[in-house]
Design a protein around this motif. Sequence first.
Motif, PDB file in Angstrom:
ATOM      1  N   THR A 293       1.051  -0.707   0.012  1.00 11.43           N
ATOM      2  CA  THR A 293       0.862  -0.142  -0.119  1.00 11.43           C
ATOM      3  C   THR A 293       0.951   1.744   0.181  1.00 11.43           C
ATOM      4  N   VAL A 295       1.660   4.660   0.943  1.00 10.85           N
ATOM      5  CA  VAL A 295       1.630   5.294   2.376  1.00 10.85           C
ATOM      6  C   VAL A 295       1.961   7.038   1.532  1.00 10.85           C
ATOM      7  N   ASP A 297       4.398  10.307   2.525  1.00 11.89           N
ATOM      8  CA  ASP A 297       5.019  10.691   3.232  1.00 11.89           C
ATOM      9  C   ASP A 297       4.875  12.137   3.210  1.00 11.89           C
ATOM     10  N   ASN A 313       3.915  12.910   7.594  1.00 16.20           N
ATOM     11  CA  ASN A 313       3.308  12.030   8.261  1.00 16.20           C
ATOM     12  C   ASN A 313       4.608  11.619   9.288  1.00 16.20           C
ATOM     13  N   ASP A 315       4.116   8.528  11.376  1.00 16.36           N
ATOM     14  CA  ASP A 315       3.667   6.962  11.135  1.00 16.36           C
ATOM     15  C   ASP A 315       5.400   6.718  10.415  1.00 16.36           C
ATOM     16  N   THR A 316       5.665   7.244   9.534  1.00 18.83           N
ATOM     17  CA  THR A 316       6.750   6.713   8.607  1.00 18.83           C
ATOM     18  C   THR A 316       7.664   7.334   8.645  1.00 18.83           C
TER      19      THR A 316
END
Length: 506
Positions: A293, A295, A297, A313, A315-316
């Motif tokens: 998937t 995602v 940035d 982001n 989470d990355t």
Amino acid sequence: MAGLGQKLEIRQGQGLVITPQLQQAIKLLQLSNMELEAFVEGELERNPLLARDDNDPDRADTNEPVEAADAPADRAEMIFEEGGSAAATDAVDARPDDVYGDASPGEKTSDRLADSNQPLGDWSTVGRGGSIEADEDLLDRVLRREISLAEHLQNQAALMGFTPVEHAVALALIDGVDEGGYLRVELLELADRLGWSVERIEAVLVRCQSFEPTGVLARSVTECLALQLKEKNRLDPAMQTLLDNLELVARRDFGQLRALCGVDDEDMAEMMAELKALTPRPGAAFGGEPSQTVVADVFVKPDPAGGWRVELNADTLPRLLVDKRYHAVVQASARSDEDKTFVAECSAQAAWLVKSLDQRAKTILKVASEIVRQQDAFLAFGVECLRPLNLKTVADAIGMHESTVSRVTSNKYLATPRGLFELKFFFTSAINSTDGAASHSAEAVRHKIKLMIEAESAEAAVLSDDRIVEILKEAGVDIARRTVAKYREALRIPSSVERRRLLRTG
């Protein structure tokens, strides 16, 4: 004649030396978020002084033994006001040990010991001895796992009654099947590798082509469709002729097809209906490799005060720290020079990686923010307002080299209110204007061509490439006919002759 001899000379000169640390920083720039995660995992295994920061971001313990870092990049934002100016704001309450800010704390599941006397039939434990509650994700993955096409074919081969040698050949054939179900290995090559004749391998292949789903292990689309028609007892000479002329089917040249097949209009309509009911990719229904998937940035959101807000982001972004407490322990226990050198190198590499990751995040934010500033009209009004943009424009605006911007925009994605786009999407070539005004983006021109062709109907005249050129020039776009043809082919739009035939046949 002068004699030969040796002498020492001191010369002064300038040269560019790329250190291993600089090479690492350059490499980190062009990695995608998934590649970066894999790289960080490898560094965590190699370097004992590196640790992942999974602690509570709101912890009160300020004496945590970690390496101090700069202001976290993931909490930095670029806010673009209506006037087009940018202002960078950094959080001032960031923890010094958090490289990339106050991300949500990672959840740690405590390991639970399994009862060695527990019977195998007891499902209170799953996986490596953890409880179902602890390994809920693992159980879910096991229950939802789809059988692959290769496994499905191997199971059928085991029940086919092959001899051991024929079974080995069948497995070799199955290994050459792609995700669509087609055989992608040449029989002659397989015969040379296995030491069997092509005829005997083809005999095994014929038996394997009876596997489900029907049409699997075919070597072409024609053979795949023929296998499906043969199973329905509909592979007559007329249908075989139709399969042998699929290029005419694609062009919808039904007049020539009727002549070749020797059928009338009603029979041709029935044959086409049967053809449409077949499956050109029989293996597509089976589970293959899990798709990755994409995602984002960077996120772009409308700012309540006007303009756009650009955020990384979190989470990355890997959150790493240097464990100073463990560093002090191993440094005190190091006795030999070799041990002391190893500890010093690990400490330096860990500190450099933390710094490089932080710099990478800030660079991505800086480049993405400039792209948003340049393409704010696209975000507000759509692809028709996409402006021509190149690497040099962005590089000059933010004071970086073009190669750095190129690396940053590789495999990085921007989530906008209009969808998810790769950063390179916003770099489009310029097409001159007929009135000397601002140039037009190539992507915007392609979009206009697509809209014009989509508006065609059976009643209206189908637009030729020359007519499209005339319409675009009337709109102020100076474009050549061959450029229109190139854009149309890139959009996979057939020519005006083929489109006219498609509209007539419905």
